[in-house]
Write a protein that holds these residues in place. Sequence first.
Motif, short mmCIF file in Angstrom:
data_model
loop_
_atom_site.label_atom_id
_atom_site.label_comp_id
_atom_site.label_asym_id
_atom_site.label_seq_id
_atom_site.Cartn_x
_atom_site.Cartn_y
_atom_site.Cartn_z
N LYS A 1 -7.08 -8.90 1.76
CA LYS A 1 -7.05 -10.26 1.23
C LYS A 1 -5.64 -10.79 1.42
CE LYS A 1 -10.24 -8.84 -2.34
NZ LYS A 1 -10.33 -8.37 -3.70
N GLY A 2 -5.52 -12.02 1.71
CA GLY A 2 -4.20 -12.60 1.85
C GLY A 2 -3.54 -12.23 3.17
N PRO A 3 -2.31 -12.67 3.33
CA PRO A 3 -1.64 -12.54 4.62
C PRO A 3 -1.00 -11.17 4.90
CG PRO A 3 -0.25 -13.72 3.09
CD PRO A 3 -1.55 -13.45 2.37
N SER A 4 -0.84 -10.34 3.92
CA SER A 4 -0.04 -9.14 4.10
C SER A 4 -0.85 -7.90 4.48
CB SER A 4 0.76 -8.84 2.82
OG SER A 4 1.43 -7.61 2.94
N MET A 5 -0.70 -7.48 5.73
CA MET A 5 -1.33 -6.24 6.20
C MET A 5 -0.65 -5.05 5.52
SD MET A 5 -3.55 -4.69 8.04
CE MET A 5 -4.16 -5.65 9.40
N GLU A 6 0.64 -5.15 5.31
CA GLU A 6 1.39 -4.06 4.67
C GLU A 6 0.86 -3.77 3.27
OE1 GLU A 6 5.98 -2.79 3.57
OE2 GLU A 6 5.57 -4.81 4.29
N GLU A 7 0.58 -4.81 2.52
CA GLU A 7 0.03 -4.65 1.17
C GLU A 7 -1.34 -3.97 1.21
OE1 GLU A 7 -1.32 -7.81 -2.09
OE2 GLU A 7 0.78 -8.02 -1.46
N TYR A 8 -2.17 -4.38 2.14
CA TYR A 8 -3.50 -3.80 2.32
C TYR A 8 -3.41 -2.31 2.64
CZ TYR A 8 -7.93 -2.87 4.80
OH TYR A 8 -9.11 -2.33 5.24
N LEU A 9 -2.56 -1.96 3.60
CA LEU A 9 -2.40 -0.56 3.99
C LEU A 9 -1.77 0.27 2.88
CD1 LEU A 9 -1.32 -1.04 7.70
CD2 LEU A 9 -3.57 -0.35 6.83
N ASN A 10 -0.86 -0.32 2.13
CA ASN A 10 -0.25 0.40 1.00
C ASN A 10 -1.26 0.73 -0.08
OD1 ASN A 10 2.30 0.66 2.07
ND2 ASN A 10 3.07 -1.21 1.12
N GLN A 11 -2.21 -0.17 -0.33
CA GLN A 11 -3.27 0.11 -1.30
C GLN A 11 -4.09 1.31 -0.86
OE1 GLN A 11 -5.32 -3.71 -1.30
NE2 GLN A 11 -4.67 -4.05 -3.42
N ILE A 12 -4.41 1.37 0.41
CA ILE A 12 -5.20 2.48 0.93
C ILE A 12 -4.39 3.78 0.85
CG2 ILE A 12 -6.25 3.42 3.03
CD1 ILE A 12 -7.01 0.45 3.67
N LYS A 13 -3.12 3.71 1.21
CA LYS A 13 -2.26 4.91 1.12
C LYS A 13 -2.16 5.40 -0.31
CE LYS A 13 0.80 3.78 4.95
NZ LYS A 13 2.17 3.37 5.30
N GLU A 14 -2.04 4.49 -1.26
CA GLU A 14 -1.91 4.87 -2.67
C GLU A 14 -3.16 5.59 -3.15
OE1 GLU A 14 -0.66 5.62 -6.43
OE2 GLU A 14 0.58 4.94 -4.76
N ILE A 15 -4.31 5.07 -2.82
CA ILE A 15 -5.57 5.72 -3.23
C ILE A 15 -5.70 7.08 -2.54
CG2 ILE A 15 -8.08 5.57 -3.17
CD1 ILE A 15 -7.75 2.54 -3.56
N SER A 16 -5.35 7.17 -1.28
CA SER A 16 -5.39 8.45 -0.57
C SER A 16 -4.45 9.45 -1.24
CB SER A 16 -5.00 8.26 0.90
OG SER A 16 -5.93 7.46 1.55
N SER A 17 -3.30 9.00 -1.68
CA SER A 17 -2.35 9.87 -2.38
C SER A 17 -2.93 10.34 -3.71
CB SER A 17 -1.03 9.13 -2.64
OG SER A 17 -0.40 8.83 -1.44
N GLN A 18 -3.64 9.46 -4.38
CA GLN A 18 -4.27 9.83 -5.64
C GLN A 18 -5.31 10.93 -5.44
OE1 GLN A 18 -3.60 8.88 -8.81
NE2 GLN A 18 -1.84 7.72 -8.06
N PHE A 19 -5.99 10.90 -4.32
CA PHE A 19 -6.94 11.98 -3.99
C PHE A 19 -6.21 13.31 -3.87
CE2 PHE A 19 -9.99 8.69 -2.57
CZ PHE A 19 -11.14 9.19 -3.15
N ARG A 20 -5.09 13.32 -3.15
CA ARG A 20 -4.31 14.56 -3.01
C ARG A 20 -3.83 15.03 -4.36
NH1 ARG A 20 -2.54 11.79 1.33
NH2 ARG A 20 -0.53 11.25 0.41
N LEU A 21 -3.39 14.11 -5.18
CA LEU A 21 -2.92 14.45 -6.52
C LEU A 21 -4.04 15.10 -7.33
CD1 LEU A 21 -0.62 14.18 -8.61
CD2 LEU A 21 -1.56 11.96 -9.20
N ALA A 22 -5.26 14.66 -7.10
CA ALA A 22 -6.41 15.21 -7.82
C ALA A 22 -6.96 16.45 -7.15
CB ALA A 22 -7.51 14.15 -7.92
N SER A 23 -6.23 16.96 -6.16
CA SER A 23 -6.66 18.14 -5.40
C SER A 23 -8.03 17.90 -4.75
CB SER A 23 -6.70 19.39 -6.27
OG SER A 23 -5.43 19.66 -6.77
N SER A 24 -8.24 16.69 -4.33
CA SER A 24 -9.46 16.32 -3.63
C SER A 24 -9.04 15.75 -2.28
CB SER A 24 -10.23 15.28 -4.44
OG SER A 24 -11.43 14.94 -3.81
N THR A 25 -9.92 15.77 -1.35
CA THR A 25 -9.56 15.24 -0.04
C THR A 25 -10.55 14.20 0.42
OG1 THR A 25 -10.77 17.01 1.07
CG2 THR A 25 -8.43 17.38 0.71
#
Length: 174
Positions: free
Chosen positions: A130-154
Motif C-alpha cells: 500500500k502506498g508508495p514505499s516498496m521499502e516499507e512493504y518489504l520491511n513488513q515482510i522481513k519483520e514477520i519472517s524474523s518473528q517466525f525465526r524467533l518462534a523457532s518456526s520456519t
Amino acid sequence: NLSFLVTNFNSLVTVKFDSTNCLIWKSQLQNVLRATNLLDFVTGLVPCPVSNILDSTGKTVTNPDFVKWKTLDAHLLSCITPTLSPFVFSLILHHQHYFKAWSALEKTYTSLSHSHIHHLKNQLQSITKKGPSMEEYLNQIKEISSQFRLASSTVDDEDVVLLTLNRLPEYFAL
C-alpha cells in the motif's frame, strides 16, 4: 574483555529492548558477547563453579574461579539492565544472575504459542503493498519472517518470495 565490555556496552547495544524489537536487541547483544568471548557464559555453557575448594593442605577456601564468575555475572547483569525497557526490566528484576535473567527473557519472548504462529501466518498472507514505499512493504515482510525465526518456526523462502510478488499491485506485473 570485561573492562572493554563495561566501558563500551551502551555504544555497542544501541537498542532498548521492548516487546517489539527482541530480535534486533538479541542480535546486537549476541554479537557483543561473541566478540568478547562471553556468549558461552551467558547461555549457561560455562556453569557457575563451586564456591569452595580444598587447598593443598586440605583446608576449605573460596574458589577463585567462583569469585571471578560471580564478578563477571554481576557486571553482565549491570550492563544489560540499562538496555531494557521498564516493562522488560520488571520481568527480570528478581533474578540475581545473568543466565537466569537471560533464560527468563528467552522464555518470555521466544516461546511463542501455536496461535501466535498462526497469527503470523495470517499476517504474512494479508500483507499487500500500500502506498508508495516498496521499502516499507518489504520491511513488513522481513519483520514477520524474523518473528517466525524467533518462534523457532520456519516459512519456506520460496513461499515468502511468492507471497511478496503476489501481493504487489497489478502495475508491477507489466
